[in-house]
Design an enzyme around this catalytic site. Sequence first.
Site, PDB file in Angstrom:
ATOM      1  N   CYS A  82      -2.975 -40.932  -2.869  1.00 25.38           N
ATOM      2  CA  CYS A  82      -1.763 -41.066  -3.674  1.00 25.38           C
ATOM      3  C   CYS A  82      -1.686 -42.427  -4.343  1.00 25.38           C
ATOM      4  O   CYS A  82      -1.454 -42.525  -5.546  1.00 25.38           O
ATOM      5  CB  CYS A  82      -0.548 -40.830  -2.780  1.00 25.38           C
ATOM      6  SG  CYS A  82       1.023 -41.219  -3.535  1.00 25.38           S
ATOM      7  N   CYS A  98       1.304 -41.182   6.598  1.00 22.89           N
ATOM      8  CA  CYS A  98       1.048 -40.096   5.660  1.00 22.89           C
ATOM      9  C   CYS A  98      -0.452 -39.890   5.512  1.00 22.89           C
ATOM     10  O   CYS A  98      -1.201 -40.837   5.268  1.00 22.89           O
ATOM     11  CB  CYS A  98       1.661 -40.436   4.303  1.00 22.89           C
ATOM     12  SG  CYS A  98       1.185 -39.311   2.989  1.00 22.89           S
ATOM     13  N   ASP A 115      19.430 -59.672 -14.368  1.00 23.39           N
ATOM     14  CA  ASP A 115      18.636 -58.731 -13.555  1.00 23.39           C
ATOM     15  C   ASP A 115      17.692 -57.986 -14.490  1.00 23.39           C
ATOM     16  O   ASP A 115      17.842 -56.791 -14.727  1.00 23.39           O
ATOM     17  CB  ASP A 115      19.588 -57.760 -12.829  1.00 23.39           C
ATOM     18  CG  ASP A 115      18.847 -56.777 -11.918  1.00 23.39           C
ATOM     19  OD1 ASP A 115      17.645 -56.951 -11.689  1.00 23.39           O
ATOM     20  OD2 ASP A 115      19.496 -55.831 -11.428  1.00 23.39           O
ATOM     21  N   CYS A 162      12.619 -58.319 -10.058  1.00 22.37           N
ATOM     22  CA  CYS A 162      11.756 -57.347  -9.369  1.00 22.37           C
ATOM     23  C   CYS A 162      10.290 -57.734  -9.517  1.00 22.37           C
ATOM     24  O   CYS A 162       9.410 -56.964  -9.170  1.00 22.37           O
ATOM     25  CB  CYS A 162      12.013 -55.929  -9.874  1.00 22.37           C
ATOM     26  SG  CYS A 162      11.885 -55.771 -11.647  1.00 22.37           S
TER      27      CYS A 162
END
Length: 485
Positions: free
Chosen positions: A83, A77, A412, A439
Amino acid sequence: MRENMEFHKNDIVTVTIEDMSSDGEGIGKVDGLTLFVKDAVAGDRVEARIVKNKKNYAYGRLEKVVEPSPFRIEPECAYHRQCGGCQLQALSYERQLVFKQEKIRNSLIRIGGFSPEYVDRCMEPIVGMENPFRYRNKAQYPIGTDRDGNVIAGFYAGRTHSIIANTDCRLGAEENKAVLDCVLEYMRRNHVSAYDETTGTGLMRHVLIRKGFASGEIMVCLVINFRKGKGQDFLPRQAELISGLIKIKGMTSVSVSINTRRTNVIMGEEIHTIWGRDTIADTIHMRDMKQEGCPYTGEELTFQISPLSFYQVNPEQTEKLYSLALEYAGLTGQETVWDLYCGIGTISLFLAGKARKVRGVEVVPRAVEDARGNAQRNGIRNAEFSVGRAEEVLARRCAEGEEGKADVIVVDPPRKGCDGACLEAMLKVQPKRIVYVSCDPATLARDLKVLRDGGYELRRVRGVDQFGMTTHVESVALMSRMEDK
Ligand code: SAH
């Protein structure tokens, strides 16, 4: 060699990048000073401009790659540096996986206090993606105006709110571009204004696009700054826009979301379907994680997704992550299992097929409603969901005796990890096994340490890459009571 070298803002230095931070910045040393260089990868020799100077370290801006690292690749990209969403695009995918494996390993050692030898015995190789691009099933593009007054769709330049035009983020579905081109074309032809954050005026704020990867169904939701009057359409010449959108293959649902508030929150609560169905469907399959290529096992669950519902953004890797959690849970069909932080119940419903009873706990009432609906649609009767904080519901149920019984607990949690009170309640309940889906390796390691000090031993841990090109990594860990082995 110069000693006590001092650097000043805008100095240019040449540095060899030796390591990478957990946020993906290159790290090098110049005259004893540690330099962090965004967009530089381990093994590069680069020229960097000093942008921020602290006592023992500094931040540099990558000016030029003097000698590229053997792991450096040409990013897909053109906007990846502006970004900031893809911190690792210049690093080969193989090395990205090494980076993530190390990130988990280092957290377990440094934060969790596990010995390197112990971690190396428990840790299994990270589960990578088949294609590290085009994996996101959800995109939210802001709409704005460029300097010449043309309407554009794109992304916010790193940490700002100025929009850079780009309708083809490589992480998203290929159809996104066609949807955005269609919306922009319609806006130009009909002089439909883009929302302006600074004044709070203008109509079109965001375009949300979701795709069911298994079903091929596409949903478009236009977030608008307008509440229509009686008998009016939501959008000027609405039929023209719809007729363009439904030419795109898979289009299933077109809706508007009303958001007239001056806020960073993207979606408004009020949604109206203006064409097609209210939801799209998607299916998640269980996989056999013990076999090469992780083939489907034949078990599957179908979910209905609305513009506001939570749903995992990378379904292919989610299947692998949750299949692994199920494998670690080691169920025989007799167990009572708790699924804490259960969201829309994806993990709970898979556990239900292999357990006697599953109890899901989630703090967001809408997610619990979705979880109950998903259970019903998939014919699952042994899963029960409660709204509340995991720590409170578990502690309360424990106090009630039999109701609180748990053979296995799956958690989780969000990035900040489990609440201390939740870990305490888990230790009181004394399940045979605890499966921790995480995560964020740092909070995972912190929490595993508490559980180990409470009498549980780490048995297995494995990373799953859900977000190629970024520094994020998910992992699953299995702990069981020390005496049980
Ligand atoms: N496994 C879930 C996703 C979990 S994401 C699924 O597949 O849908 C983490 C979830 O924890 C979010 O849904 C968030 O709303 C919830 N959450 C955050 N804090 C919580 C708490 N203290 N108690 C219960 N749930 C919580």
